[in-house]
Design a protein around this motif. Sequence first.
Motif, mmCIF file in Angstrom:
data_model
loop_
_atom_site.group_PDB
_atom_site.id
_atom_site.type_symbol
_atom_site.label_atom_id
_atom_site.label_comp_id
_atom_site.label_asym_id
_atom_site.label_seq_id
_atom_site.Cartn_x
_atom_site.Cartn_y
_atom_site.Cartn_z
ATOM 1 N N LEU A 49 5.126 24.200 -7.778
ATOM 2 C CA LEU A 49 6.381 25.647 -7.945
ATOM 3 C C LEU A 49 6.417 25.189 -9.539
ATOM 4 N N ILE A 50 6.623 24.224 -9.427
ATOM 5 C CA ILE A 50 6.978 23.149 -10.567
ATOM 6 C C ILE A 50 5.956 24.036 -12.084
ATOM 7 N N THR A 51 4.988 23.745 -11.457
ATOM 8 C CA THR A 51 3.821 24.224 -12.417
ATOM 9 C C THR A 51 4.024 25.011 -12.742
ATOM 10 N N GLN A 52 4.312 26.488 -12.161
ATOM 11 C CA GLN A 52 4.424 27.742 -12.189
ATOM 12 C C GLN A 52 5.475 28.289 -13.156
ATOM 13 N N SER A 53 7.065 27.439 -13.117
ATOM 14 C CA SER A 53 7.855 27.145 -13.790
ATOM 15 C C SER A 53 8.190 26.837 -15.021
ATOM 16 N N TYR A 81 3.734 15.269 -12.293
ATOM 17 C CA TYR A 81 5.033 14.802 -10.800
ATOM 18 C C TYR A 81 6.411 15.787 -11.176
ATOM 19 N N ILE A 82 6.411 15.515 -9.771
ATOM 20 C CA ILE A 82 8.058 15.419 -9.137
ATOM 21 C C ILE A 82 8.845 14.163 -10.491
ATOM 22 N N LYS A 115 23.898 24.437 -8.087
ATOM 23 C CA LYS A 115 24.211 26.108 -6.866
ATOM 24 C C LYS A 115 23.365 26.727 -6.905
ATOM 25 N N ASP A 116 22.191 27.062 -6.798
ATOM 26 C CA ASP A 116 21.161 28.501 -6.523
ATOM 27 C C ASP A 116 20.006 27.406 -7.143
ATOM 28 N N ASN A 117 19.186 26.975 -7.596
ATOM 29 C CA ASN A 117 18.066 26.412 -8.378
ATOM 30 C C ASN A 117 18.770 24.913 -8.710
ATOM 31 N N LEU A 118 17.007 23.636 -8.352
ATOM 32 C CA LEU A 118 16.985 22.935 -8.167
ATOM 33 C C LEU A 118 16.361 22.941 -9.958
ATOM 34 N N THR A 119 16.678 22.055 -10.870
ATOM 35 C CA THR A 119 16.479 22.175 -12.376
ATOM 36 C C THR A 119 15.753 21.011 -12.575
ATOM 37 N N PHE A 120 14.273 20.656 -12.448
ATOM 38 C CA PHE A 120 13.708 19.905 -13.664
ATOM 39 C C PHE A 120 13.955 19.519 -14.527
ATOM 40 N N ILE A 121 14.286 18.239 -15.094
ATOM 41 C CA ILE A 121 14.033 18.257 -16.265
ATOM 42 C C ILE A 121 12.939 17.100 -16.922
ATOM 43 N N TYR A 122 11.916 17.457 -17.968
ATOM 44 C CA TYR A 122 11.617 16.175 -18.076
ATOM 45 C C TYR A 122 11.699 15.911 -20.045
ATOM 46 N N ASN A 123 11.228 14.982 -19.919
ATOM 47 C CA ASN A 123 12.198 14.282 -21.351
ATOM 48 C C ASN A 123 10.963 14.500 -22.288
ATOM 49 N N LYS A 124 11.379 14.278 -23.770
ATOM 50 C CA LYS A 124 10.280 14.975 -24.693
ATOM 51 C C LYS A 124 9.024 13.342 -24.047
ATOM 52 N N TYR A 125 7.546 13.339 -24.846
ATOM 53 C CA TYR A 125 6.592 12.183 -24.207
ATOM 54 C C TYR A 125 6.932 12.235 -22.640
ATOM 55 N N ASP A 126 6.862 12.478 -21.714
ATOM 56 C CA ASP A 126 6.862 12.990 -20.238
ATOM 57 C C ASP A 126 5.587 13.440 -20.073
ATOM 58 N N ALA A 163 6.335 17.216 -30.035
ATOM 59 C CA ALA A 163 7.359 18.662 -30.914
ATOM 60 C C ALA A 163 7.330 19.420 -29.755
ATOM 61 N N VAL A 164 6.584 19.403 -28.290
ATOM 62 C CA VAL A 164 7.119 20.410 -27.543
ATOM 63 C C VAL A 164 8.109 20.113 -27.178
ATOM 64 N N GLY A 165 9.218 19.186 -27.174
ATOM 65 C CA GLY A 165 10.860 19.113 -26.994
ATOM 66 C C GLY A 165 11.117 18.869 -25.204
ATOM 67 N N GLU A 166 11.964 19.187 -24.682
ATOM 68 C CA GLU A 166 12.226 18.723 -23.378
ATOM 69 C C GLU A 166 11.996 19.751 -22.368
ATOM 70 N N ILE A 167 11.009 19.924 -21.471
ATOM 71 C CA ILE A 167 10.632 21.030 -20.754
ATOM 72 C C ILE A 167 11.712 21.253 -19.283
ATOM 73 N N ILE A 168 12.096 22.356 -19.546
ATOM 74 C CA ILE A 168 12.578 22.741 -18.176
ATOM 75 C C ILE A 168 11.921 23.522 -17.054
ATOM 76 N N ALA A 169 12.462 22.820 -15.718
ATOM 77 C CA ALA A 169 11.814 23.490 -14.507
ATOM 78 C C ALA A 169 13.050 23.957 -13.340
ATOM 79 N N GLU A 170 12.879 25.363 -13.657
ATOM 80 C CA GLU A 170 13.894 25.927 -12.468
ATOM 81 C C GLU A 170 13.071 26.471 -11.283
ATOM 82 N N ILE A 171 13.760 26.424 -10.302
ATOM 83 C CA ILE A 171 13.683 26.710 -8.751
ATOM 84 C C ILE A 171 13.900 27.449 -7.846
ATOM 85 N N PRO A 172 14.441 28.407 -7.667
ATOM 86 C CA PRO A 172 15.427 28.600 -6.975
ATOM 87 C C PRO A 172 15.274 28.547 -5.569
#
Length: 186
Positions: free
Chosen positions: A78-82, A106-107, A115-126, A131-140
């Motif tokens: 689910l994180i990959t798809q997000s 990884y998780i 309240k409505d989503n789990l939001t996974f935050i991947y910092n730069k370099y994670d 250059a890609v920046g922070e990556i956000i994976a939101e899963i309802p």
Amino acid sequence: IRESNDMPHWLNQEFMVSSECSNGYKGFVNYTINFFEYTGGAHPNSYCTTLTFDPNDGHEVTIGEIMKPGYEEPLIELITQSIISFLNVEDVAELDEVIFDHKELYISKNVVMGKDNLTFIYNKYDIAPYAVGEIIAEIPYEKLQDLLKQEYSYWRTYLHTSPTSRQGRKSNLLPFTTFTMTGTAR
């Protein structure tokens, strides 16, 4: 010790910390602590750390606590798809051109239980270059129903309780104050 006027102009360093607090899923309290630092390198860096607490007893809530055993592989899918959606790429093959390697995904421990989503935050370099920046994976939560333990079920929480029972819960946590620290060394 040299006078500050004698310091080289390139020795400019900066560090800032800010934080924010939000109400989340099942009354949880989310804290996000944002860091910014510049230590004279090629570019500054920013990153965050998140914490989620249960206001009833103050303990830190983790993903493993709210999920059924064996949640890891389906959640990573689910994180990959997000992330594919977030980065606006077509598929996993194109994703591998942007991030380091989707097979190593990884998780993130930086998760906001909103309240409505789990939001996974991947910092730069994670998981990708700076250059890609922070990556956000939101899963309802609707997509997580098969993974959530029964007591954390989205439908159980929102369909079987009245709006008034979800409000007015007293917290044992101390009030939280947002703060910002800045510093410059020259």
